[in-house]
Each structure stands twice: as C-alpha cells, then as structure tokens.
Scaffold this motif. Structure first.
Motif, PDB file in Angstrom:
ATOM      1  N   VAL A 122       0.876  -0.974  -0.041  1.00 53.80           N
ATOM      2  CA  VAL A 122      -0.047   0.008  -0.099  1.00 53.80           C
ATOM      3  C   VAL A 122       0.742   1.351   0.008  1.00 53.80           C
ATOM      4  O   VAL A 122       0.651   2.221  -0.795  1.00 53.80           O
ATOM      5  CB  VAL A 122      -0.977   0.005   1.251  1.00 53.80           C
ATOM      6  N   LYS A 123       1.911   1.338   0.783  1.00 53.48           N
ATOM      7  CA  LYS A 123       2.736   2.347   1.070  1.00 53.48           C
ATOM      8  C   LYS A 123       3.637   2.761  -0.575  1.00 53.48           C
ATOM      9  O   LYS A 123       3.250   3.840  -0.844  1.00 53.48           O
ATOM     10  CB  LYS A 123       3.937   2.138   1.914  1.00 53.48           C
ATOM     11  N   TYR A 124       4.115   1.804  -1.065  1.00 48.62           N
ATOM     12  CA  TYR A 124       4.545   2.061  -2.475  1.00 48.62           C
ATOM     13  C   TYR A 124       3.892   2.446  -3.411  1.00 48.62           C
ATOM     14  O   TYR A 124       4.043   3.131  -4.279  1.00 48.62           O
ATOM     15  CB  TYR A 124       5.396   0.902  -2.789  1.00 48.62           C
ATOM     16  N   ALA A 125       2.621   1.809  -3.302  1.00 46.40           N
ATOM     17  CA  ALA A 125       1.478   2.327  -4.488  1.00 46.40           C
ATOM     18  C   ALA A 125       1.150   3.527  -4.302  1.00 46.40           C
ATOM     19  O   ALA A 125       0.971   4.196  -5.186  1.00 46.40           O
ATOM     20  CB  ALA A 125       0.298   1.121  -4.374  1.00 46.40           C
ATOM     21  N   GLY A 161       1.298   9.088  -6.022  1.00 39.32           N
ATOM     22  CA  GLY A 161       1.723  10.666  -5.716  1.00 39.32           C
ATOM     23  C   GLY A 161       2.634  11.035  -6.845  1.00 39.32           C
ATOM     24  O   GLY A 161       2.827  12.139  -7.178  1.00 39.32           O
ATOM     25  N   VAL A 162       3.901  10.430  -7.243  1.00 35.37           N
ATOM     26  CA  VAL A 162       4.741  10.688  -8.067  1.00 35.37           C
ATOM     27  C   VAL A 162       4.083  11.048  -9.498  1.00 35.37           C
ATOM     28  O   VAL A 162       4.530  11.954  -9.964  1.00 35.37           O
ATOM     29  CB  VAL A 162       5.770   9.623  -8.239  1.00 35.37           C
ATOM     30  N   LEU A 163       3.166  10.090  -9.835  1.00 33.11           N
ATOM     31  CA  LEU A 163       2.445  10.260 -11.099  1.00 33.11           C
ATOM     32  C   LEU A 163       1.594  11.479 -11.197  1.00 33.11           C
ATOM     33  O   LEU A 163       1.596  12.164 -12.145  1.00 33.11           O
ATOM     34  CB  LEU A 163       1.625   9.183 -11.418  1.00 33.11           C
ATOM     35  N   VAL A 184       1.006  17.124 -12.987  1.00 39.08           N
ATOM     36  CA  VAL A 184       0.612  18.489 -12.708  1.00 39.08           C
ATOM     37  C   VAL A 184       1.938  19.386 -13.114  1.00 39.08           C
ATOM     38  O   VAL A 184       1.491  20.243 -14.006  1.00 39.08           O
ATOM     39  CB  VAL A 184       0.703  18.544 -11.124  1.00 39.08           C
ATOM     40  N   VAL A 185       3.116  18.877 -13.074  1.00 37.18           N
ATOM     41  CA  VAL A 185       4.352  19.878 -13.639  1.00 37.18           C
ATOM     42  C   VAL A 185       4.036  19.687 -15.031  1.00 37.18           C
ATOM     43  O   VAL A 185       4.525  20.626 -15.921  1.00 37.18           O
ATOM     44  CB  VAL A 185       5.631  18.948 -13.198  1.00 37.18           C
ATOM     45  N   ARG A 186       3.626  18.532 -15.845  1.00 32.35           N
ATOM     46  CA  ARG A 186       3.476  18.539 -17.218  1.00 32.35           C
ATOM     47  C   ARG A 186       2.484  19.494 -17.660  1.00 32.35           C
ATOM     48  O   ARG A 186       2.718  20.259 -18.841  1.00 32.35           O
ATOM     49  CB  ARG A 186       3.167  16.983 -17.607  1.00 32.35           C
ATOM     50  N   ARG A 187       1.413  19.599 -17.061  1.00 39.30           N
ATOM     51  CA  ARG A 187       0.127  20.362 -17.207  1.00 39.30           C
ATOM     52  C   ARG A 187       0.808  21.710 -17.358  1.00 39.30           C
ATOM     53  O   ARG A 187       0.166  22.658 -18.003  1.00 39.30           O
ATOM     54  CB  ARG A 187      -0.999  19.982 -16.501  1.00 39.30           C
ATOM     55  N   ILE A 188       1.556  22.208 -16.274  1.00 39.26           N
ATOM     56  CA  ILE A 188       1.934  23.570 -15.833  1.00 39.26           C
ATOM     57  C   ILE A 188       2.811  24.118 -17.052  1.00 39.26           C
ATOM     58  O   ILE A 188       2.712  25.229 -17.459  1.00 39.26           O
ATOM     59  CB  ILE A 188       2.619  23.679 -14.678  1.00 39.26           C
ATOM     60  N   PHE A 189       3.705  23.254 -17.592  1.00 36.98           N
ATOM     61  CA  PHE A 189       4.850  23.609 -18.441  1.00 36.98           C
ATOM     62  C   PHE A 189       4.507  23.172 -19.889  1.00 36.98           C
ATOM     63  O   PHE A 189       5.208  23.470 -20.815  1.00 36.98           O
ATOM     64  CB  PHE A 189       6.185  23.029 -18.187  1.00 36.98           C
TER      65      PHE A 189
END
Length: 73
Positions: A52-55, A60-62, A67-72
């Motif tokens: 569960v923790k790693y999923a 979260g990373v995805l 979000v970063v891709r959408r911003i830039f």
C-alpha cells in the motif's frame, strides 16, 4: 405454582444487574472516541504495509508529474 416473592425479587435484581452490565459493555464498544481511535489504528496499520505504501508513493509521483507537465505545456 406460586413462587416466593423474595425469590422473584432476587431474580428481578439479577436480571437488572445483568442488563446494566450489558448496557455498560455496549456503551464502551459503541463509544465514538473508541471507534475513531480504532479506525485510525486500522488505517495506520494498512498504510504501513509495503504494498500500500509504495502504491501510494507511485500514485503521488504520477500525479506530481502530470501536474508539472500540465503547468509547463
């Protein structure tokens, strides 16, 4: 058969005591604070499981990358 009034009175008192004990137990089990504490403990133990923790870290990373891709873009 007629029963002795003292016997009937003792039986009533025993039944009353048993009912009071049962109600106390139910009150303890259904306590909102206890229910919340149990739910928190279960959630924490579930989140401590590696699967569960790693999923969740992966999700979260995805989301962060999206979000970063959408911003830039």
């Amino acid at each position: 058969m007629a029963r002795d009034p003292d016997t009937i009175q003792r039986e009533i008192e025993q039944a009353r005591d048993a009912l009071a004990a049962t109600l106390d137990q139910l009150g303890t089990k259904a306590s909102p604070k206890r229910l919340v504490d149990n739910a928190k403990a279960e959630a924490r133990s579930k989140l401590d499981e590696p699967k569960v923790k790693y999923a969740l870290i992966g999700v979260g990373v995805l989301v962060g990358l999206l979000v970063v891709r959408r911003i830039f873009s």
